[in-house]
Write a protein that holds these residues in place. Structure first.
Motif, PDB file in Angstrom:
ATOM      1  N   MET A 131       0.852  -1.179   0.000  1.00 26.49           N
ATOM      2  CA  MET A 131       0.000   0.000   0.000  1.00 26.49           C
ATOM      3  C   MET A 131       0.889   1.230   0.000  1.00 26.49           C
ATOM      4  SD  MET A 131      -2.934   0.781   2.756  1.00 26.49           S
ATOM      5  CE  MET A 131      -4.204   1.912   2.391  1.00 26.49           C
ATOM      6  N   LYS A 132       0.604   2.163  -0.877  1.00 26.35           N
ATOM      7  CA  LYS A 132       1.408   3.372  -0.966  1.00 26.35           C
ATOM      8  C   LYS A 132       0.763   4.488  -0.144  1.00 26.35           C
ATOM      9  CE  LYS A 132       3.357   2.344  -5.425  1.00 26.35           C
ATOM     10  NZ  LYS A 132       3.618   2.796  -6.774  1.00 26.35           N
ATOM     11  N   TYR A 133       1.615   5.284   0.492  1.00 29.62           N
ATOM     12  CA  TYR A 133       1.155   6.397   1.298  1.00 29.62           C
ATOM     13  C   TYR A 133       1.640   7.703   0.685  1.00 29.62           C
ATOM     14  CZ  TYR A 133       0.132   2.933   4.850  1.00 29.62           C
ATOM     15  OH  TYR A 133      -0.376   1.861   5.522  1.00 29.62           O
ATOM     16  N   PRO A 134       0.867   8.770   0.850  1.00 31.84           N
ATOM     17  CA  PRO A 134       1.335  10.073   0.361  1.00 31.84           C
ATOM     18  C   PRO A 134       2.618  10.496   1.089  1.00 31.84           C
ATOM     19  CG  PRO A 134      -0.941  10.206   1.163  1.00 31.84           C
ATOM     20  CD  PRO A 134      -0.436   8.836   1.462  1.00 31.84           C
ATOM     21  N   LEU A 135       3.401  11.296   0.452  1.00 27.13           N
ATOM     22  CA  LEU A 135       4.672  11.716   1.047  1.00 27.13           C
ATOM     23  C   LEU A 135       4.489  12.526   2.324  1.00 27.13           C
ATOM     24  CD1 LEU A 135       6.618  12.697  -2.194  1.00 27.13           C
ATOM     25  CD2 LEU A 135       6.837  10.606  -0.847  1.00 27.13           C
ATOM     26  N   GLN A 136       3.381  13.224   2.454  1.00 24.68           N
ATOM     27  CA  GLN A 136       3.198  14.062   3.626  1.00 24.68           C
ATOM     28  C   GLN A 136       2.696  13.287   4.852  1.00 24.68           C
ATOM     29  OE1 GLN A 136       1.441  14.361   0.827  1.00 24.68           O
ATOM     30  NE2 GLN A 136      -0.714  14.525   1.226  1.00 24.68           N
ATOM     31  N   THR A 137       2.484  11.975   4.724  1.00 24.14           N
ATOM     32  CA  THR A 137       2.018  11.168   5.845  1.00 24.14           C
ATOM     33  C   THR A 137       3.170  10.923   6.811  1.00 24.14           C
ATOM     34  OG1 THR A 137       0.434  10.047   4.445  1.00 24.14           O
ATOM     35  CG2 THR A 137       0.986   8.961   6.486  1.00 24.14           C
ATOM     36  N   GLU A 138       2.910  11.122   8.093  1.00 26.26           N
ATOM     37  CA  GLU A 138       3.941  10.848   9.086  1.00 26.26           C
ATOM     38  C   GLU A 138       3.309  10.165  10.296  1.00 26.26           C
ATOM     39  OE1 GLU A 138       4.662  14.639  11.729  1.00 26.26           O
ATOM     40  OE2 GLU A 138       4.851  15.170   9.621  1.00 26.26           O
ATOM     41  N   SER A 139       4.073   9.310  10.938  1.00 23.63           N
ATOM     42  CA  SER A 139       3.589   8.607  12.111  1.00 23.63           C
ATOM     43  C   SER A 139       3.594   9.556  13.298  1.00 23.63           C
ATOM     44  CB  SER A 139       4.480   7.409  12.418  1.00 23.63           C
ATOM     45  OG  SER A 139       4.424   6.493  11.368  1.00 23.63           O
ATOM     46  N   LYS A 140       2.579   9.436  14.137  1.00 19.33           N
ATOM     47  CA  LYS A 140       2.497  10.256  15.331  1.00 19.33           C
ATOM     48  C   LYS A 140       2.186   9.353  16.507  1.00 19.33           C
ATOM     49  CE  LYS A 140       0.867  14.303  12.873  1.00 19.33           C
ATOM     50  NZ  LYS A 140      -0.156  15.322  12.745  1.00 19.33           N
ATOM     51  N   PRO A 141       2.685   9.693  17.684  1.00 18.77           N
ATOM     52  CA  PRO A 141       2.398   8.870  18.851  1.00 18.77           C
ATOM     53  C   PRO A 141       0.920   8.949  19.230  1.00 18.77           C
ATOM     54  CG  PRO A 141       3.586  10.853  19.490  1.00 18.77           C
ATOM     55  CD  PRO A 141       3.542  10.825  17.992  1.00 18.77           C
ATOM     56  N   VAL A 142       0.414   7.867  19.772  1.00 15.06           N
ATOM     57  CA  VAL A 142      -0.977   7.817  20.217  1.00 15.06           C
ATOM     58  C   VAL A 142      -1.000   8.167  21.693  1.00 15.06           C
ATOM     59  CG1 VAL A 142      -2.998   6.345  20.463  1.00 15.06           C
ATOM     60  CG2 VAL A 142      -1.460   6.025  18.536  1.00 15.06           C
ATOM     61  N   SER A 143      -1.896   9.077  22.075  1.00 19.11           N
ATOM     62  CA  SER A 143      -1.968   9.461  23.478  1.00 19.11           C
ATOM     63  C   SER A 143      -3.396   9.797  23.856  1.00 19.11           C
ATOM     64  CB  SER A 143      -1.071  10.668  23.743  1.00 19.11           C
ATOM     65  OG  SER A 143      -1.512  11.771  22.971  1.00 19.11           O
ATOM     66  N   GLY A 144      -3.642   9.938  25.133  1.00 19.76           N
ATOM     67  CA  GLY A 144      -4.950  10.350  25.630  1.00 19.76           C
ATOM     68  C   GLY A 144      -6.022   9.304  25.439  1.00 19.76           C
ATOM     69  N   ILE A 145      -7.205   9.770  25.046  1.00 24.27           N
ATOM     70  CA  ILE A 145      -8.375   8.902  24.879  1.00 24.27           C
ATOM     71  C   ILE A 145      -8.142   7.879  23.779  1.00 24.27           C
ATOM     72  CG2 ILE A 145     -10.803   8.871  24.227  1.00 24.27           C
ATOM     73  CD1 ILE A 145     -11.050  11.643  25.513  1.00 24.27           C
ATOM     74  N   ALA A 146      -7.480   8.279  22.694  1.00 23.50           N
ATOM     75  CA  ALA A 146      -7.208   7.354  21.592  1.00 23.50           C
ATOM     76  C   ALA A 146      -6.341   6.196  22.066  1.00 23.50           C
ATOM     77  CB  ALA A 146      -6.535   8.088  20.441  1.00 23.50           C
ATOM     78  N   ALA A 147      -5.354   6.476  22.902  1.00 23.35           N
ATOM     79  CA  ALA A 147      -4.486   5.421  23.426  1.00 23.35           C
ATOM     80  C   ALA A 147      -5.272   4.469  24.314  1.00 23.35           C
ATOM     81  CB  ALA A 147      -3.324   6.033  24.199  1.00 23.35           C
ATOM     82  N   LYS A 148      -6.160   5.013  25.119  1.00 18.70           N
ATOM     83  CA  LYS A 148      -6.973   4.182  26.006  1.00 18.70           C
ATOM     84  C   LYS A 148      -7.878   3.247  25.196  1.00 18.70           C
ATOM     85  CE  LYS A 148     -10.027   4.439  29.990  1.00 18.70           C
ATOM     86  NZ  LYS A 148     -10.732   5.297  30.919  1.00 18.70           N
ATOM     87  N   LYS A 149      -8.527   3.783  24.152  1.00 12.93           N
ATOM     88  CA  LYS A 149      -9.383   2.960  23.291  1.00 12.93           C
ATOM     89  C   LYS A 149      -8.579   1.868  22.607  1.00 12.93           C
ATOM     90  CE  LYS A 149     -12.948   6.332  22.116  1.00 12.93           C
ATOM     91  NZ  LYS A 149     -13.584   7.067  21.004  1.00 12.93           N
ATOM     92  N   LEU A 150      -7.388   2.215  22.150  1.00  9.60           N
ATOM     93  CA  LEU A 150      -6.538   1.249  21.466  1.00  9.60           C
ATOM     94  C   LEU A 150      -6.123   0.125  22.410  1.00  9.60           C
ATOM     95  CD1 LEU A 150      -5.081   0.494  18.868  1.00  9.60           C
ATOM     96  CD2 LEU A 150      -3.191   1.947  19.585  1.00  9.60           C
ATOM     97  N   LEU A 151      -5.735   0.466  23.625  1.00 15.90           N
ATOM     98  CA  LEU A 151      -5.350  -0.554  24.598  1.00 15.90           C
ATOM     99  C   LEU A 151      -6.519  -1.463  24.954  1.00 15.90           C
ATOM    100  CD1 LEU A 151      -3.010   1.457  26.986  1.00 15.90           C
ATOM    101  CD2 LEU A 151      -2.381  -0.400  25.440  1.00 15.90           C
TER     102      LEU A 151
END
Length: 54
Positions: free
Chosen positions: A1-21
């Motif tokens: 799968m190809k991603y656009p050049l401007q895509t960058e990984s960001k750390p998950v934190s807060g509510i999103a991290a809780k949902k993911l866990l």
């Protein structure tokens, strides 16, 4: 799968991290409304195609 050049990984934190866990612990998945709508459209399309082809 190809991603656009401007895509960058960001750390998950807060509510999103809780949902993911919680999803990882329960063996579930994290999805948003757009992804659910896409899955429904694909399922409808496959069902129509299957009924048409017998």
């Amino acid at each position: 799968m190809k991603y656009p050049l401007q895509t960058e990984s960001k750390p998950v934190s807060g509510i999103a991290a809780k949902k993911l866990l919680e999803a990882i612990d329960s063996g579930g998945a994290v999805v948003n409304d757009r992804m659910l709508a896409l899955a429904k459209r694909l399922a409808i399309r496959r069902r129509r195609k299957a009924l048409k082809n017998g």
